[in-house]
Design a protein around this motif. Structure first.
Motif, PDB file in Angstrom:
ATOM      1  N   GLU A  20       0.863  -1.174   0.000  1.00 59.88           N
ATOM      2  CA  GLU A  20       0.000   0.000   0.000  1.00 59.88           C
ATOM      3  C   GLU A  20       0.895   1.218   0.000  1.00 59.88           C
ATOM      4  OE1 GLU A  20      -2.562   0.635   3.340  1.00 59.88           O
ATOM      5  OE2 GLU A  20      -1.018   0.118   4.782  1.00 59.88           O
ATOM      6  N   THR A  21       0.395   2.301  -0.572  1.00 61.58           N
ATOM      7  CA  THR A  21       1.188   3.523  -0.658  1.00 61.58           C
ATOM      8  C   THR A  21       0.694   4.550   0.348  1.00 61.58           C
ATOM      9  OG1 THR A  21      -0.196   4.746  -2.222  1.00 61.58           O
ATOM     10  CG2 THR A  21       1.334   3.116  -3.160  1.00 61.58           C
ATOM     11  N   ASP A  22       1.516   5.557   0.537  1.00 65.31           N
ATOM     12  CA  ASP A  22       1.100   6.661   1.407  1.00 65.31           C
ATOM     13  C   ASP A  22       0.108   7.590   0.700  1.00 65.31           C
ATOM     14  OD1 ASP A  22       2.850   7.835  -0.400  1.00 65.31           O
ATOM     15  OD2 ASP A  22       4.193   8.656   1.136  1.00 65.31           O
ATOM     16  N   ARG A  23      -0.271   7.230  -0.532  1.00 62.63           N
ATOM     17  CA  ARG A  23      -1.267   7.995  -1.279  1.00 62.63           C
ATOM     18  C   ARG A  23      -2.623   7.294  -1.296  1.00 62.63           C
ATOM     19  NH1 ARG A  23       2.052   9.443  -6.711  1.00 62.63           N
ATOM     20  NH2 ARG A  23       1.287   7.369  -7.212  1.00 62.63           N
ATOM     21  N   GLY A  24      -2.736   6.185  -0.549  1.00 62.78           N
ATOM     22  CA  GLY A  24      -4.003   5.470  -0.489  1.00 62.78           C
ATOM     23  C   GLY A  24      -4.251   4.550  -1.670  1.00 62.78           C
ATOM     24  N   THR A  25      -3.195   4.181  -2.382  1.00 66.74           N
ATOM     25  CA  THR A  25      -3.310   3.265  -3.513  1.00 66.74           C
ATOM     26  C   THR A  25      -2.548   1.979  -3.221  1.00 66.74           C
ATOM     27  OG1 THR A  25      -1.389   4.263  -4.606  1.00 66.74           O
ATOM     28  CG2 THR A  25      -3.562   5.154  -5.182  1.00 66.74           C
ATOM     29  N   LEU A  26      -2.675   1.009  -4.109  1.00 66.99           N
ATOM     30  CA  LEU A  26      -1.976  -0.265  -3.961  1.00 66.99           C
ATOM     31  C   LEU A  26      -0.987  -0.439  -5.103  1.00 66.99           C
ATOM     32  CD1 LEU A  26      -4.986  -2.572  -3.064  1.00 66.99           C
ATOM     33  CD2 LEU A  26      -3.276  -1.637  -1.500  1.00 66.99           C
ATOM     34  N   VAL A  27       0.116  -1.119  -4.827  1.00 71.25           N
ATOM     35  CA  VAL A  27       1.116  -1.458  -5.830  1.00 71.25           C
ATOM     36  C   VAL A  27       1.255  -2.969  -5.837  1.00 71.25           C
ATOM     37  CG1 VAL A  27       3.560  -1.323  -6.459  1.00 71.25           C
ATOM     38  CG2 VAL A  27       2.363   0.721  -5.644  1.00 71.25           C
ATOM     39  N   VAL A  28       1.188  -3.552  -7.026  1.00 70.27           N
ATOM     40  CA  VAL A  28       1.310  -4.991  -7.203  1.00 70.27           C
ATOM     41  C   VAL A  28       2.664  -5.286  -7.824  1.00 70.27           C
ATOM     42  CG1 VAL A  28       0.351  -7.021  -8.347  1.00 70.27           C
ATOM     43  CG2 VAL A  28      -1.175  -5.224  -7.532  1.00 70.27           C
ATOM     44  N   GLN A  29       3.404  -6.200  -7.216  1.00 69.69           N
ATOM     45  CA  GLN A  29       4.674  -6.659  -7.759  1.00 69.69           C
ATOM     46  C   GLN A  29       4.466  -8.085  -8.239  1.00 69.69           C
ATOM     47  OE1 GLN A  29       7.729  -6.892  -4.799  1.00 69.69           O
ATOM     48  NE2 GLN A  29       9.140  -7.978  -6.132  1.00 69.69           N
ATOM     49  N   GLY A  30       4.767  -8.349  -9.492  1.00 69.02           N
ATOM     50  CA  GLY A  30       4.587  -9.681 -10.026  1.00 69.02           C
ATOM     51  C   GLY A  30       5.282  -9.821 -11.363  1.00 69.02           C
ATOM     52  N   LEU A  31       5.082 -10.958 -11.979  1.00 66.34           N
ATOM     53  CA  LEU A  31       5.678 -11.199 -13.282  1.00 66.34           C
ATOM     54  C   LEU A  31       4.940 -10.387 -14.347  1.00 66.34           C
ATOM     55  CD1 LEU A  31       6.174 -15.056 -13.092  1.00 66.34           C
ATOM     56  CD2 LEU A  31       7.908 -13.272 -12.836  1.00 66.34           C
ATOM     57  N   THR A  32       5.683  -9.738 -15.213  1.00 62.35           N
ATOM     58  CA  THR A  32       5.098  -8.966 -16.297  1.00 62.35           C
ATOM     59  C   THR A  32       4.379  -9.904 -17.259  1.00 62.35           C
ATOM     60  OG1 THR A  32       6.857  -7.335 -16.131  1.00 62.35           O
ATOM     61  CG2 THR A  32       5.599  -7.352 -18.170  1.00 62.35           C
ATOM     62  N   VAL A  33       3.171  -9.539 -17.626  1.00 69.53           N
ATOM     63  CA  VAL A  33       2.412 -10.332 -18.595  1.00 69.53           C
ATOM     64  C   VAL A  33       3.011 -10.076 -19.970  1.00 69.53           C
ATOM     65  CG1 VAL A  33       0.158 -10.686 -19.658  1.00 69.53           C
ATOM     66  CG2 VAL A  33       0.316 -10.241 -17.205  1.00 69.53           C
ATOM     67  N   THR A  34       3.505 -11.136 -20.602  1.00 71.31           N
ATOM     68  CA  THR A  34       4.132 -11.011 -21.921  1.00 71.31           C
ATOM     69  C   THR A  34       3.359 -11.766 -23.000  1.00 71.31           C
ATOM     70  OG1 THR A  34       5.578 -12.892 -21.457  1.00 71.31           O
ATOM     71  CG2 THR A  34       6.433 -10.696 -20.949  1.00 71.31           C
ATOM     72  N   ASP A  35       2.361 -12.532 -22.629  1.00 66.17           N
ATOM     73  CA  ASP A  35       1.576 -13.313 -23.581  1.00 66.17           C
ATOM     74  C   ASP A  35       0.782 -12.389 -24.500  1.00 66.17           C
ATOM     75  OD1 ASP A  35      -1.256 -14.665 -24.148  1.00 66.17           O
ATOM     76  OD2 ASP A  35       0.253 -16.255 -23.974  1.00 66.17           O
ATOM     77  N   ALA A  36       0.949 -12.550 -25.815  1.00 68.65           N
ATOM     78  CA  ALA A  36       0.288 -11.675 -26.789  1.00 68.65           C
ATOM     79  C   ALA A  36      -1.227 -11.760 -26.707  1.00 68.65           C
ATOM     80  CB  ALA A  36       0.763 -12.024 -28.202  1.00 68.65           C
ATOM     81  N   GLU A  37      -1.777 -12.962 -26.497  1.00 69.24           N
ATOM     82  CA  GLU A  37      -3.234 -13.099 -26.391  1.00 69.24           C
ATOM     83  C   GLU A  37      -3.758 -12.382 -25.153  1.00 69.24           C
ATOM     84  OE1 GLU A  37      -3.978 -17.303 -26.564  1.00 69.24           O
ATOM     85  OE2 GLU A  37      -4.115 -17.274 -28.754  1.00 69.24           O
ATOM     86  N   ALA A  38      -3.026 -12.473 -24.058  1.00 69.96           N
ATOM     87  CA  ALA A  38      -3.438 -11.762 -22.844  1.00 69.96           C
ATOM     88  C   ALA A  38      -3.406 -10.252 -23.073  1.00 69.96           C
ATOM     89  CB  ALA A  38      -2.548 -12.154 -21.674  1.00 69.96           C
ATOM     90  N   HIS A  39      -2.368  -9.767 -23.718  1.00 66.00           N
ATOM     91  CA  HIS A  39      -2.287  -8.329 -24.004  1.00 66.00           C
ATOM     92  C   HIS A  39      -3.445  -7.866 -24.876  1.00 66.00           C
ATOM     93  CE1 HIS A  39       1.252  -6.340 -22.325  1.00 66.00           C
ATOM     94  NE2 HIS A  39       1.718  -7.563 -22.195  1.00 66.00           N
ATOM     95  N   ALA A  40      -3.858  -8.709 -25.799  1.00 67.81           N
ATOM     96  CA  ALA A  40      -4.986  -8.356 -26.667  1.00 67.81           C
ATOM     97  C   ALA A  40      -6.279  -8.226 -25.865  1.00 67.81           C
ATOM     98  CB  ALA A  40      -5.145  -9.403 -27.770  1.00 67.81           C
ATOM     99  N   ASP A  41      -6.377  -8.890 -24.727  1.00 68.81           N
ATOM    100  CA  ASP A  41      -7.573  -8.837 -23.890  1.00 68.81           C
ATOM    101  C   ASP A  41      -7.600  -7.627 -22.960  1.00 68.81           C
ATOM    102  OD1 ASP A  41      -8.579 -11.186 -24.986  1.00 68.81           O
ATOM    103  OD2 ASP A  41      -7.661 -12.448 -23.435  1.00 68.81           O
ATOM    104  N   LEU A  42      -6.469  -6.956 -22.776  1.00 72.89           N
ATOM    105  CA  LEU A  42      -6.411  -5.792 -21.893  1.00 72.89           C
ATOM    106  C   LEU A  42      -7.145  -4.614 -22.533  1.00 72.89           C
ATOM    107  CD1 LEU A  42      -2.670  -5.945 -20.804  1.00 72.89           C
ATOM    108  CD2 LEU A  42      -4.660  -6.453 -19.372  1.00 72.89           C
TER     109      LEU A  42
END
Length: 80
Positions: A20-42
């Motif tokens: 969580e940030t001091d600005r009231g937001t959340l930060v997610v740390q994880g593996l970058t999505v690199t799958d082309a089909e997944a990117h097409a769904d964003l």
């Protein structure tokens, strides 16, 4: 911006993790999505934005343990 570690489902606190940030937001740390089909769904990806993948269990655990959410609808189920 400052971050406070909320939790991880990985060994030794590696990614994926949630902060969580001091600005009231959340930060997610994880593996970058690199799958082309997944990117097409964003939708509406802006310059500077990226998508990361985290297990559902991490979000459910943080909701229950850190944010105090006890809604049974947050149970972990297989959505495949």
């Amino acid at each position: 911006m400052r971050l406070r570690f909320l939790g991880s489902t990985s060994e030794a606190g590696a990614c994926p993790s949630l902060y969580e940030t001091d600005r009231g937001t959340l930060v997610v740390q994880g593996l970058t999505v690199t799958d082309a089909e997944a990117h097409a769904d964003l939708l509406h990806v802006l310059d500077g934005e990226s998508a990361v993948e985290v297990p559902r269990e991490l979000l459910v655990d943080i909701a229950r343990r850190v944010l105090g959410v006890s809604d049974p609808a947050l149970c972990v189920t297989d959505h495949e």
